[in-house]
Design a protein around this motif. Structure first.
Motif, PDB file in Angstrom:
ATOM      1  N   ASN A 129      -0.736   4.245  -2.156  1.00 38.82           N
ATOM      2  CA  ASN A 129      -1.854   4.963  -1.538  1.00 38.82           C
ATOM      3  C   ASN A 129      -1.415   5.750  -0.307  1.00 38.82           C
ATOM      4  O   ASN A 129      -1.908   6.857  -0.065  1.00 38.82           O
ATOM      5  CB  ASN A 129      -2.973   3.988  -1.167  1.00 38.82           C
ATOM      6  CG  ASN A 129      -3.821   3.621  -2.378  1.00 38.82           C
ATOM      7  OD1 ASN A 129      -3.449   3.934  -3.505  1.00 38.82           O
ATOM      8  ND2 ASN A 129      -4.931   2.954  -2.166  1.00 38.82           N
ATOM      9  N   HIS A 130      -0.490   5.182   0.474  1.00 44.25           N
ATOM     10  CA  HIS A 130       0.012   5.910   1.639  1.00 44.25           C
ATOM     11  C   HIS A 130       0.722   7.187   1.191  1.00 44.25           C
ATOM     12  O   HIS A 130       0.566   8.247   1.805  1.00 44.25           O
ATOM     13  CB  HIS A 130       0.961   5.040   2.454  1.00 44.25           C
ATOM     14  CG  HIS A 130       0.272   4.041   3.329  1.00 44.25           C
ATOM     15  ND1 HIS A 130      -0.626   4.415   4.301  1.00 44.25           N
ATOM     16  CD2 HIS A 130       0.361   2.692   3.387  1.00 44.25           C
ATOM     17  CE1 HIS A 130      -1.082   3.326   4.918  1.00 44.25           C
ATOM     18  NE2 HIS A 130      -0.495   2.274   4.375  1.00 44.25           N
TER      19      HIS A 130
ATOM     20  N   GLN B 154      -1.892   9.758   0.087  1.00 39.63           N
ATOM     21  CA  GLN B 154      -2.582  10.343   1.240  1.00 39.63           C
ATOM     22  C   GLN B 154      -1.709  11.375   1.939  1.00 39.63           C
ATOM     23  O   GLN B 154      -2.204  12.426   2.373  1.00 39.63           O
ATOM     24  CB  GLN B 154      -2.989   9.239   2.219  1.00 39.63           C
ATOM     25  CG  GLN B 154      -4.108   8.355   1.702  1.00 39.63           C
ATOM     26  CD  GLN B 154      -4.303   7.110   2.534  1.00 39.63           C
ATOM     27  OE1 GLN B 154      -3.749   6.985   3.637  1.00 39.63           O
ATOM     28  NE2 GLN B 154      -5.070   6.158   2.016  1.00 39.63           N
ATOM     29  N   ARG B 155      -0.419  11.093   2.008  1.00 35.87           N
ATOM     30  CA  ARG B 155       0.490  12.042   2.654  1.00 35.87           C
ATOM     31  C   ARG B 155       0.593  13.334   1.840  1.00 35.87           C
ATOM     32  O   ARG B 155       0.567  14.436   2.373  1.00 35.87           O
ATOM     33  CB  ARG B 155       1.871  11.403   2.814  1.00 35.87           C
ATOM     34  CG  ARG B 155       2.761  12.128   3.834  1.00 35.87           C
ATOM     35  CD  ARG B 155       2.133  12.042   5.228  1.00 35.87           C
ATOM     36  NE  ARG B 155       2.908  12.798   6.211  1.00 35.87           N
ATOM     37  CZ  ARG B 155       3.951  12.308   6.872  1.00 35.87           C
ATOM     38  NH1 ARG B 155       4.359  11.069   6.647  1.00 35.87           N
ATOM     39  NH2 ARG B 155       4.584  13.048   7.753  1.00 35.87           N
TER      40      ARG B 155
ATOM     41  N   MET C  53       7.896  11.389   0.020  1.00 37.11           N
ATOM     42  CA  MET C  53       7.908  10.421   1.110  1.00 37.11           C
ATOM     43  C   MET C  53       9.301  10.265   1.719  1.00 37.11           C
ATOM     44  O   MET C  53       9.436   9.948   2.893  1.00 37.11           O
ATOM     45  CB  MET C  53       7.376   9.068   0.619  1.00 37.11           C
ATOM     46  CG  MET C  53       5.897   9.102   0.257  1.00 37.11           C
ATOM     47  SD  MET C  53       4.868   9.902   1.524  1.00 37.11           S
ATOM     48  CE  MET C  53       5.139   8.801   2.908  1.00 37.11           C
TER      49      MET C  53
ATOM     50  N   TYR D 121       6.490   8.330   9.287  1.00 44.36           N
ATOM     51  CA  TYR D 121       5.929   7.362   8.338  1.00 44.36           C
ATOM     52  C   TYR D 121       7.007   6.426   7.839  1.00 44.36           C
ATOM     53  O   TYR D 121       8.112   6.840   7.522  1.00 44.36           O
ATOM     54  CB  TYR D 121       5.269   8.041   7.134  1.00 44.36           C
ATOM     55  CG  TYR D 121       4.623   7.041   6.219  1.00 44.36           C
ATOM     56  CD1 TYR D 121       3.350   6.561   6.509  1.00 44.36           C
ATOM     57  CD2 TYR D 121       5.311   6.506   5.146  1.00 44.36           C
ATOM     58  CE1 TYR D 121       2.773   5.591   5.733  1.00 44.36           C
ATOM     59  CE2 TYR D 121       4.740   5.537   4.355  1.00 44.36           C
ATOM     60  CZ  TYR D 121       3.461   5.083   4.649  1.00 44.36           C
ATOM     61  OH  TYR D 121       2.903   4.114   3.868  1.00 44.36           O
TER      62      TYR D 121
ATOM     63  N   PHE E 197       7.448   2.662   5.319  1.00 41.74           N
ATOM     64  CA  PHE E 197       6.798   1.592   4.544  1.00 41.74           C
ATOM     65  C   PHE E 197       7.064   0.221   5.158  1.00 41.74           C
ATOM     66  O   PHE E 197       6.561  -0.779   4.696  1.00 41.74           O
ATOM     67  CB  PHE E 197       7.338   1.594   3.105  1.00 41.74           C
ATOM     68  CG  PHE E 197       6.939   2.817   2.326  1.00 41.74           C
ATOM     69  CD1 PHE E 197       5.718   3.401   2.520  1.00 41.74           C
ATOM     70  CD2 PHE E 197       7.795   3.356   1.391  1.00 41.74           C
ATOM     71  CE1 PHE E 197       5.341   4.526   1.811  1.00 41.74           C
ATOM     72  CE2 PHE E 197       7.427   4.469   0.662  1.00 41.74           C
ATOM     73  CZ  PHE E 197       6.209   5.054   0.865  1.00 41.74           C
TER      74      PHE E 197
ATOM     75  N   ASP F 277       0.805  -1.226   0.000  1.00 31.97           N
ATOM     76  CA  ASP F 277       0.000   0.000   0.000  1.00 31.97           C
ATOM     77  C   ASP F 277       0.837   1.274   0.000  1.00 31.97           C
ATOM     78  O   ASP F 277       0.351   2.347   0.382  1.00 31.97           O
ATOM     79  CB  ASP F 277      -0.950   0.024   1.207  1.00 31.97           C
ATOM     80  CG  ASP F 277      -1.991  -1.079   1.144  1.00 31.97           C
ATOM     81  OD1 ASP F 277      -2.387  -1.446   0.022  1.00 31.97           O
ATOM     82  OD2 ASP F 277      -2.399  -1.569   2.209  1.00 31.97           O
ATOM     83  N   SER F 278       2.105   1.182  -0.441  1.00 29.91           N
ATOM     84  CA  SER F 278       2.965   2.365  -0.408  1.00 29.91           C
ATOM     85  C   SER F 278       2.463   3.464  -1.330  1.00 29.91           C
ATOM     86  O   SER F 278       2.626   4.653  -1.033  1.00 29.91           O
ATOM     87  CB  SER F 278       4.408   1.990  -0.762  1.00 29.91           C
ATOM     88  OG  SER F 278       4.489   1.453  -2.078  1.00 29.91           O
TER      89      SER F 278
END
Length: 416
Positions: free
Chosen positions: A347-348, A351-352, A405, A413, A415, A344-345
């Motif tokens: 989508n994460h 979102q960030r 990221m 955060y 992964f 899910d990296s």
């Protein structure tokens, strides 16, 4: 002019562009897919007709000046070679300029990022009666086009005509180009056309195979294959604006971090370098530069990064390309590092980024195109939106995610 050589133009141009070639009204607007030969045909038309009309001069425009050399300028030089008239043209790269030697007519190149240059353009011979706006989708401000439109004017010698040619890939149906030209009532001063790869008889079997494979992604095939308008439903990012900002002033802010991301490409997809600054306290991402080109080897990518002055920056690259990362390091891009990926990296990461406001400098034309068309995918059976971004026209979007990221990684955060 007698050259001792006869050229049969239909053999040079091919089929399907007859109406385009003959039209003499003010606006000639063509949207189309990749490999539809719209740009090559346009280049051939201008070289042929510059030699036909001794008082005509051409202004070639893109949103960002530096993108002209590898697009319109290259296509026009190709057209000169294809017509076998190299000895009659003088080609210069600094500044970009093509001169028809027998008469002194000029093809001039400008970017909308230098508006003062546009207003001061003049020609020593004849009149500036033609304009070519390539990749017009990049021009998000209709008023900027209006100013260009007003610059092509004046008295014309008998037999000459004023014309603005507009070519582009139709990424979004929301663009002002659709309403202004394609939804307009038919009139004698407007020609519009939609072109696609099936109109290009010069494609190889391997080229055609790429489009056949593209049919597996209907939304991508609709735009990149058939030249239809992109339907932008379910936009991923609506937290952005296009605005000029002072990069040095942003850099001086306390706590601002650099963020560079790299997505590799070559033949079908471009190599994309995202260049940004992150103000974590103000929750703002500033996008200030980009590289976006097809056909770059890893050595050429390294050279372009050095030319832009980013060789010492930490650059986060797609971890699926470890060999390419190693080659960049060997070429002097020492701080390139693989992105971190996990379940899910994607989508994460999205979102960030959605927690930030994104300010995009106008010169980042490819980034603006991608972010304005980056959509959530749809289920192929039900048509319902699904929680996964569409894998199309997303190279700078991926590069931004790698970069951001990494830049905010110590803020809690991971992964892993």
């Amino acid at each position: 002019m007698k050259t001792g050589k006869q050229i049969f133009m239909p053999d040079m141009v091919g089929k399907h562009y007859g109406a385009f070639w003959r039209f003499k009204g003010r606006y000639r607007v063509v949207k189309g897919s990749r490999a539809s030969k719209k740009s090559k045909t346009t280049a051939l038309w201008f070289i042929f007709n510059m030699m036909k009309y001794p008082d005509a001069n051409l202004l070639v425009v893109r949103k960002v000046y530096r993108t002209l050399q590898n697009s319109c300028f290259s296509d026009l030089c190709w057209a000169i070679r294809r017509l076998g008239v190299e000895r009659y043209w003088k080609v210069t790269k600094s500044p970009l300029e093509l001169i028809y030697v027998p008469t002194g007519q000029k093809i001039l190149f400008v970017g909308l990022d230098d508006p003062l240059k546009i207003t001061s353009i003049s020609v020593p011979k004849g009149v500036l009666c033609w304009m070519w706006l390539e990749e017009a989708y990049e021009v998000t401000d209709e008023e900027a086009f209006d100013r260009l439109d007003e610059s092509i004017r004046g008295q014309l010698p008998k037999g000459l005509f004023t014309q603005i040619t507009i070519t582009f890939n139709p990424w979004s149906e929301r663009h002002w180009l659709k309403k202004r030209f394609f939804d307009a009532e038919p009139n004698e001063n407007l020609f519009t056309a939609t072109t696609n790869y099936m109109m290009n008889e010069f494609l190889s079997d391997s080229d055609l195979a790429l489009f056949e494979a593209m049919k597996k992604n209907p939304r991508r095939y609709r735009v990149a294959g058939l030249g239809d308008w992109g339907i932008t439903e379910g936009i991923v990012y609506d937290n952005w604006e296009e605005r000029i900002f002072n990069i040095d002033e942003v850099r001086k802010r306390p706590g601002v971090r650099s963020a560079f991301g790299l997505d590799f490409g070559y033949t079908n997809d471009p190599t994309a370098l995202f260049c940004g600054l992150v103000d974590v306290g103000a929750r703002t991402i500033f996008v200030f530069d980009e590289i976006y080109e097809r056909g770059l080897t890893n050595h050429q990518i390294a050279d372009k990064i050095k030319e832009r002055g980013y060789a010492k920056e930490r650059i986060v690259a797609d971890s699926a390309e470890p060999k390419s990362i190693a080659e960049l390091r060997d070429d002097g891009i020492r701080r390139v590092t693989p992105s971190r990926k996990g379940k899910d990296s994607v989508n994460h990461g999205i979102q960030r980024i959605q927690d930030f406001h994104i300010v995009v400098h106008p010169r980042c034309a490819s980034f603006l195109t991608e972010i304005s068309t980056y959509c959530w995918d749809k289920d192929k059976k039900t048509g319902e939106t699904i929680n996964r971004p569409e894998d199309f026209n997303n190279h700078l979007m991926d590069a931004m995610r790698y970069a951001i990221m990494d830049a905010v990684r110590e803020d809690g955060y991971s992964f892993k």
